[in-house]
Write a protein that holds these residues in place. Structure first.
Motif, PDB file in Angstrom:
ATOM      1  N   ASN A   9      -3.990   8.433  -2.392  1.00 42.51           N
ATOM      2  CA  ASN A   9      -3.871   8.726  -0.954  1.00 42.51           C
ATOM      3  C   ASN A   9      -4.092  10.225  -0.807  1.00 42.51           C
ATOM      4  OD1 ASN A   9      -3.160   9.134   1.688  1.00 42.51           O
ATOM      5  ND2 ASN A   9      -0.963   8.694   1.397  1.00 42.51           N
ATOM      6  N   LYS A  11      -4.383  11.892   1.805  1.00 36.87           N
ATOM      7  CA  LYS A  11      -3.742  12.442   3.018  1.00 36.87           C
ATOM      8  C   LYS A  11      -4.735  13.328   3.786  1.00 36.87           C
ATOM      9  CE  LYS A  11       0.658  12.074   0.736  1.00 36.87           C
ATOM     10  NZ  LYS A  11       2.075  12.306   0.829  1.00 36.87           N
ATOM     11  N   HIS A  94       2.575   3.873   6.244  1.00 38.76           N
ATOM     12  CA  HIS A  94       3.018   4.965   5.368  1.00 38.76           C
ATOM     13  C   HIS A  94       4.177   5.697   6.039  1.00 38.76           C
ATOM     14  CE1 HIS A  94       3.007   8.709   3.100  1.00 38.76           C
ATOM     15  NE2 HIS A  94       2.364   8.037   2.153  1.00 38.76           N
ATOM     16  N   GLU A  96       4.806   8.696   6.401  1.00 39.66           N
ATOM     17  CA  GLU A  96       4.410   9.831   7.252  1.00 39.66           C
ATOM     18  C   GLU A  96       3.931   9.341   8.619  1.00 39.66           C
ATOM     19  OE1 GLU A  96       1.834  11.629   4.342  1.00 39.66           O
ATOM     20  OE2 GLU A  96       3.586  12.189   3.158  1.00 39.66           O
ATOM     21  N   GLU A 164       7.677   2.957  -1.537  1.00 43.96           N
ATOM     22  CA  GLU A 164       7.630   4.413  -1.577  1.00 43.96           C
ATOM     23  C   GLU A 164       8.934   4.972  -1.003  1.00 43.96           C
ATOM     24  OE1 GLU A 164       3.348   5.951  -1.760  1.00 43.96           O
ATOM     25  OE2 GLU A 164       3.873   5.761   0.349  1.00 43.96           O
ATOM     26  N   ALA A 168      11.212  10.467  -2.383  1.00 47.16           N
ATOM     27  CA  ALA A 168      10.428  10.768  -3.583  1.00 47.16           C
ATOM     28  C   ALA A 168       9.002  11.179  -3.250  1.00 47.16           C
ATOM     29  CB  ALA A 168      10.409   9.552  -4.510  1.00 47.16           C
ATOM     30  N   ILE A 169       8.636  11.147  -1.967  1.00 44.79           N
ATOM     31  CA  ILE A 169       7.241  11.424  -1.610  1.00 44.79           C
ATOM     32  C   ILE A 169       7.019  12.925  -1.460  1.00 44.79           C
ATOM     33  CG2 ILE A 169       5.439  11.109   0.116  1.00 44.79           C
ATOM     34  CD1 ILE A 169       6.518   8.354   0.613  1.00 44.79           C
ATOM     35  N   GLY A 170       6.169  13.457  -2.315  1.00 39.35           N
ATOM     36  CA  GLY A 170       5.794  14.869  -2.231  1.00 39.35           C
ATOM     37  C   GLY A 170       6.929  15.820  -2.563  1.00 39.35           C
ATOM     38  N   GLY A 207       5.154   4.257  -5.225  1.00 44.01           N
ATOM     39  CA  GLY A 207       4.648   5.568  -4.815  1.00 44.01           C
ATOM     40  C   GLY A 207       5.792   6.536  -4.629  1.00 44.01           C
ATOM     41  N   GLY A 208       5.583   7.765  -5.069  1.00 48.67           N
ATOM     42  CA  GLY A 208       6.608   8.805  -4.928  1.00 48.67           C
ATOM     43  C   GLY A 208       6.579   9.707  -6.130  1.00 48.67           C
ATOM     44  N   SER A 209       5.761  10.791  -6.026  1.00 50.61           N
ATOM     45  CA  SER A 209       5.662  11.784  -7.091  1.00 50.61           C
ATOM     46  C   SER A 209       5.287  11.164  -8.439  1.00 50.61           C
ATOM     47  CB  SER A 209       6.967  12.589  -7.200  1.00 50.61           C
ATOM     48  OG  SER A 209       7.200  13.309  -5.994  1.00 50.61           O
ATOM     49  N   VAL A 210       4.355  10.194  -8.401  1.00 52.57           N
ATOM     50  CA  VAL A 210       3.825   9.672  -9.674  1.00 52.57           C
ATOM     51  C   VAL A 210       2.904  10.726 -10.267  1.00 52.57           C
ATOM     52  CG1 VAL A 210       2.445   7.872 -10.780  1.00 52.57           C
ATOM     53  CG2 VAL A 210       4.001   7.281  -8.893  1.00 52.57           C
ATOM     54  N   LEU A 228       0.670   4.027  -5.798  1.00 52.88           N
ATOM     55  CA  LEU A 228       0.024   4.751  -4.703  1.00 52.88           C
ATOM     56  C   LEU A 228       0.353   6.219  -4.972  1.00 52.88           C
ATOM     57  CD1 LEU A 228      -1.523   4.761  -2.055  1.00 52.88           C
ATOM     58  CD2 LEU A 228       0.573   4.198  -0.847  1.00 52.88           C
ATOM     59  N   VAL A 229      -0.696   7.003  -5.191  1.00 52.64           N
ATOM     60  CA  VAL A 229      -0.521   8.371  -5.700  1.00 52.64           C
ATOM     61  C   VAL A 229      -0.962   9.367  -4.642  1.00 52.64           C
ATOM     62  CG1 VAL A 229      -1.101   9.942  -7.582  1.00 52.64           C
ATOM     63  CG2 VAL A 229      -1.104   7.465  -7.988  1.00 52.64           C
ATOM     64  N   GLY A 230      -0.082  10.278  -4.262  1.00 58.74           N
ATOM     65  CA  GLY A 230      -0.441  11.315  -3.301  1.00 58.74           C
ATOM     66  C   GLY A 230      -0.966  12.546  -4.013  1.00 58.74           C
ATOM     67  N   GLY A 231      -0.115  13.539  -4.170  1.00 57.57           N
ATOM     68  CA  GLY A 231      -0.507  14.846  -4.701  1.00 57.57           C
ATOM     69  C   GLY A 231      -1.363  14.790  -5.962  1.00 57.57           C
TER      70      GLY A 231
HETATM   71  C1  PEP Z   1       2.205   9.136  -0.901  1.00 54.42           C
HETATM   72  O1  PEP Z   1       2.118   9.901   0.041  1.00 54.42           O
HETATM   73  O2  PEP Z   1       1.849   7.967  -0.751  1.00 54.42           O
HETATM   74  C2  PEP Z   1       2.759   9.653  -2.155  1.00 54.42           C
HETATM   75  C3  PEP Z   1       3.217   8.791  -2.999  1.00 54.42           C
HETATM   76  O3  PEP Z   1       2.748  11.018  -2.329  1.00 54.42           O
HETATM   77  P1  PEP Z   1       3.171  11.827  -3.662  1.00 54.42           P
HETATM   78  O4  PEP Z   1       2.561  11.110  -4.832  1.00 54.42           O
HETATM   79  O5  PEP Z   1       2.620  13.197  -3.466  1.00 54.42           O
HETATM   80  O6  PEP Z   1       4.667  11.800  -3.712  1.00 54.42           O
END
Ligand code: PEP
Length: 248
Positions: A9, A11, A94, A96, A164, A168-170, A207-210, A228-231
Motif C-alpha cells: 500500500n 498510500k 483502510h 486511514e 490491521e 501498529a500502522i506506521g 498489516g501493521g509495521s511489517v 498488507l505492507v505500508g512503509g
Molecule cells: C498500512 O497502511 O496498510 C500499513 C500496514 O502501514 P505500515 O506497514 O507502514 O504500518
C-alpha cells in the motif's frame, strides 16, 4: 492450502519517476509463483504501474473506490473504472479512510458491494485502536467491522481480509505473532458464521509495521496468509524480502 498474498500500500507517496524506479526493481526481480504479489499506487499512477507490470507476476490494485457505479460524484473513482484501467485489487475500509474520511461500516459495505459487482478483488481492512485494545474491546470492534461490511453481501468471491491493528500502522509497533494469530483465528471464526462462504479458503493478511525482520515470524502463524505492507513497500529490497519470507 491458501496462497499467501503480499500487497504494498503505497498510500499518498510517489512521483512518476519514483514509480518507474520502484517497479523496475520489483519487476526485474519477479515474484515467486507460490505468492500473489501486488502494489497499490495512488489513482493517477495506476495506468503507469499497470503498463510497467504488464507481462510480470505483479498485479496492481487501488487504495479505495467509490460506493457508486457511476454518476455525479465529483472526485470519486468507480470500481469498474479500476477494472477497466487494469486493476485486479482494491483496498477497502483502510483505517486511514475510516479516520480521516469518516468512513463508516455502512460505507465500507457499500464500497464492497460496488467492488464485487464490478469484479475487482476486495481487501477489506479491519482493526482496533489502541484504546479499544486496552479496554478489552479489540474483538468486539473487529467483529462489528466484519459484520458491518460482509453481512448481506450477495457473494463474497475473491474476498481477502486485512487485519490491521490501528496502533501498529506506521508506528513501528507490530502485533506479536501470537496476538496477530489470535485475532486472525477469531476473524476466521467470524467468517465461518457467514452463509455460503468457505472461511477456510479466505485469505486473512496482517498489516501493521511489517518489515523484513518480522515478516517470517508472522507468516509462520497458521491463520496469517500474507501481509498488507505500508512503509516497507516503498523500498524494493525490503518489499522483496517480505515477499521472500511469504514463500515459507
Ligand atoms: C498500512 O497502511 O496498510 C500499513 C500496514 O502501514 P505500515 O506497514 O507502514 O504500518
Amino acid at each position: 492450502m491458501r496462497k499467501p498474498l503480499v500487497m504494498g500500500n503505497w498510500k499518498m507517496h510517489g512521483t512518476r519517476a519514483s514509480v518507474h524506479k520502484l517497479l523496475a526493481g520489483l519487476v526485474s526481480e519477479g515474484a515467486p509463483a507460490s505468492v500473489d504479489v501486488a502494489v497499490c499506487p495512488v489513482f493517477v499512477h495506476i495506468p503507469l504501474a499497470v503498463s510497467l507490470c504488464e507481462g510480470s507476476a505483479l498485479a496492481v490494485g487501488a487504495q479505495d473506490c467509490s460506493h457508486m457505479a457511476e454518476g455525479a460524484y465529483t472526485g470519486e473513482v468507480a470500481a469498474a473504472m479500476l477494472v477497466d484501467s487494469g486493476c485486479h485489487w482494491v483496498i477497502l475500509g483502510h483505517s486511514e479512510r475510516r479516520q480521516y474520511h469518516g468512513e463508516s461500516d455502512d460505507m465500507v459495505a457499500a464500497k464492497l458491494a460496488a467492488a464485487l459487482a464490478a469484479g475487482i478483488a476486495p481487501v477489506v481492512c479491519v482493526g482496533e485502536t489502541r484504546d479499544e485494545r486496552e479496554a478489552g474491546e479489540a474483538e468486539y470492534t473487529v467483529a462489528r467491522q466484519l459484520q458491518g461490511a460482509l453481512r448481506g453481501q450477495a457473494s463474497l468471491h475473491s474476498l481477502v481480509i486485512a487485519y490491521e491493528p490501528v496502533w501498529a500502522i506506521g508506528t513501528g509497533l507490530t502485533a506479536t505473532p501470537e496476538q496477530a494469530q489470535a485475532m486472525h483465528a477469531f476473524i476466521r471464526g467470524q467468517l465461518e458464521a457467514l452463509p455460503g462462504l468457505d472461511a477456510a479458503a479466505v485469505r486473512v493478511v496482517y498489516g501493521g509495521s511489517v518489515k523484513p525482520d518480522n515478516a517470517a515470524e508472522l507468516f509462520a502463524q497458521d491463520d496469517i496468509d500474507g501481509a498488507l505492507v505500508g512503509g516497507a513497500s516503498l523500498d524494493a529490497q525490503d518489499f522483496q524480502a517480505i515477499v521472500a519470507a511469504a514463500q515459507g
